[in-house]
Scaffold this motif. Structure first.
Motif, PDB file in Angstrom:
ATOM      1  N   THR A  64      14.095 -39.544 -29.202  1.00 21.78           N
ATOM      2  CA  THR A  64      14.528 -40.204 -30.443  1.00 21.78           C
ATOM      3  C   THR A  64      13.470 -41.129 -31.037  1.00 21.78           C
ATOM      4  O   THR A  64      13.185 -41.045 -32.222  1.00 21.78           O
ATOM      5  N   VAL A  89      18.977 -44.359 -26.699  1.00 16.32           N
ATOM      6  CA  VAL A  89      18.476 -43.663 -27.888  1.00 16.32           C
ATOM      7  C   VAL A  89      18.215 -44.642 -29.030  1.00 16.32           C
ATOM      8  O   VAL A  89      18.700 -45.780 -29.024  1.00 16.32           O
ATOM      9  N   THR A  93      21.292 -42.517 -33.700  1.00 13.32           N
ATOM     10  CA  THR A  93      21.247 -41.177 -33.108  1.00 13.32           C
ATOM     11  C   THR A  93      22.653 -40.723 -32.729  1.00 13.32           C
ATOM     12  O   THR A  93      23.440 -41.498 -32.183  1.00 13.32           O
TER      13      THR A  93
END
Lengths: 264, 153
Positions: A64, A89, A93
């Motif tokens: 990410t 993340v 996300t």
């Protein structure tokens, strides 16, 4: 294994054995006995389980923050406790977890509660199309098919045919630039300890398959490894000498397996 | 707790061993790395050890046992194992003793401070561990019940 037998708490379940080996409490006495049996045969296994699990945070960050994926679809997720993908993340996300174990799904939904952008569905990792084609998943993705898939520490429970089928389904479904983070479990099936462990998993109806890297590379075609390539767990974590000589005999050259980012 | 001056003096003394404390804590954590759960991957142990050393120095400045208790609680929730915790305590005691040397008259005060820190830390850690186990036990029961109910529908 059927869903009904997954609900049978008098029989050990691989997911709960994994949780026990990881030090968790989402397991029952029968799973703990099974875990202790495995540890008695192969004391290295709890280390390997942790080395494997610790990769998830790296994967979440790499996919990410560094590679810009906005959606991760994880198969055979187990429990989304601390240290799982959604905790590391980049903000915004979408993380879609899945598992075929109905108890795990129910428990996971409770853990996640109303965590934004995180979803959990019941699905079998051997048939990813069942998850990917769910109307709810299509609605979440909103047409985005440049995604990152994760199959971590599960391919050892899949046959060659199942892995090849999954590779094809994910490849055909996803857009160019998609990624597949996958861990290949490797072992020496001729080692006496490995034989006993394989026997054990066969007896509980969850056969484990060891396969060499060369075979795995073929199975995941047409996906290609990225520039990092296939990395052993020690290489992944920058560690050395986590295994004894006997461990190495048992788990083969790859030190228990290889992690890789495959790209389309 | 001793006088403020006493604590400040102790802090200064331990501060001279700051790097040694972090290094000893790192070694302790590395020795037990494979007993921890998800949030303590090996690559992050050095940074975690440094934070732990700083936490003790901060305690010597402010004497706030509540903060220490919360730290113990948080680390239990993140999966730090009891073996790692005990190794950290031992590292703290060893470096504390080295910090007091050769003026051994400092040791009782420092030992007292380490004791208060350790007790608060362990209290937070143990309470959180027990809560977590009970909570997981109940969640497992509820999840099993719901799954069985769904199956029966």
């Amino acid at each position: 294994m059927s869903e009904k037998s997954l609900l049978d708490t008098t029989k050990p379940n691989p997911g709960r054995i994994y949780d026990y080996l990881l030090g968790g409490h989402h397991n029952f006495e029968v799973d703990r006995r099974a875990g202790d049996f495995i540890k008695s045969l192969a004391p290295f296994v709890p280390k390997m389980v942790r080395l494997t699990r610790w990769c998830l945070q790296d994967i979440a960050r790499t996919l990410t923050y560094e590679r810009g994926y906005r959606c991760i679809i994880d198969f055979a997720s187990g429990l989304p406790t601390m240290g799982h993908l959604h905790t590391a993340v980049a903000p915004g996300t979408v993380v879609i977890y899945s598992d075929r174990d109905p108890i795990c799904v129910e428990y996971s939904r409770e853990i996640l509660g109303d965590t934004p952008n995180v979803y959990y569905f019941q699905a079998d990792c051997r048939r990813p199309e069942e998850l990917l084609n769910r109307p709810e998943v299509e609605a979440i993705l909103g047409g985005n098919r440049r995604v990152a898939f994760v199959y971590w520490a599960i391919t050892g429970f899949m046959t060659d045919e199942e892995i090849a089928n999954v590779a094809r389904v994910l490849y055909d479904w996803s857009d160019e630039g998609s990624c597949w983070a996958v861990f290949l479990m490797e072992g020496n099936p001729e080692h006496p300890t490995a034989k006993r462990i394989l026997d054990f998993y066969r007896q509980i109806g969850e056969p484990v398959y060891y396969r060499p890297l060369a075979v795995f590379r073929e199975l995941v075609q047409p996906w290609q490894p990225d520039e990092l390539g296939f990395r052993t767990l020690e290489e992944w974590h920058g560690l050395q000498d986590t295994m004894t000589e006997d461990d190495k005999q048992f788990i083969a050259a790859g030190g228990g397996g290889y992690g890789v980012y495959l790209v389309k | 707790m001793g006088s403020e001056v006493g604590m400040e003096e102790l802090r200064k003394r331990v501060e001279t061993r700051r790097e040694a404390l972090a290094a000893r804590m790192r070694a302790a954590l590395e020795e037990h790395a494979f007993t921890n759960r998800a949030l303590f991957p090996p690559r992050q142990l050095a940074e975690f050890a440094r934070q732990e050393a700083e936490a003790f120095l901060a305690f010597l400045s402010d004497g706030d046992e509540g903060v220490v208790r919360e730290r113990g609680r948080a680390l239990a929730q993140q999966g730090l194992s009891h073996r790692s915790v005990l190794a950290l305590v031992q590292a703290l005691q060893e470096v504390g003793w080295e910090s007091a040397n050769p003026e051994v008259e400092l040791w009782p005060s420092l030992q007292g401070a380490i004791g208060r820190y350790t007790r608060a830390f362990l209290e937070g850690y143990m309470v959180a561990r027990e809560e977590s186990i009970l909570e997981q036990q109940e969640k497992t029961r509820q999840a099993l019940l719901r799954a069985l109910q769904r199956e029966g529908q």
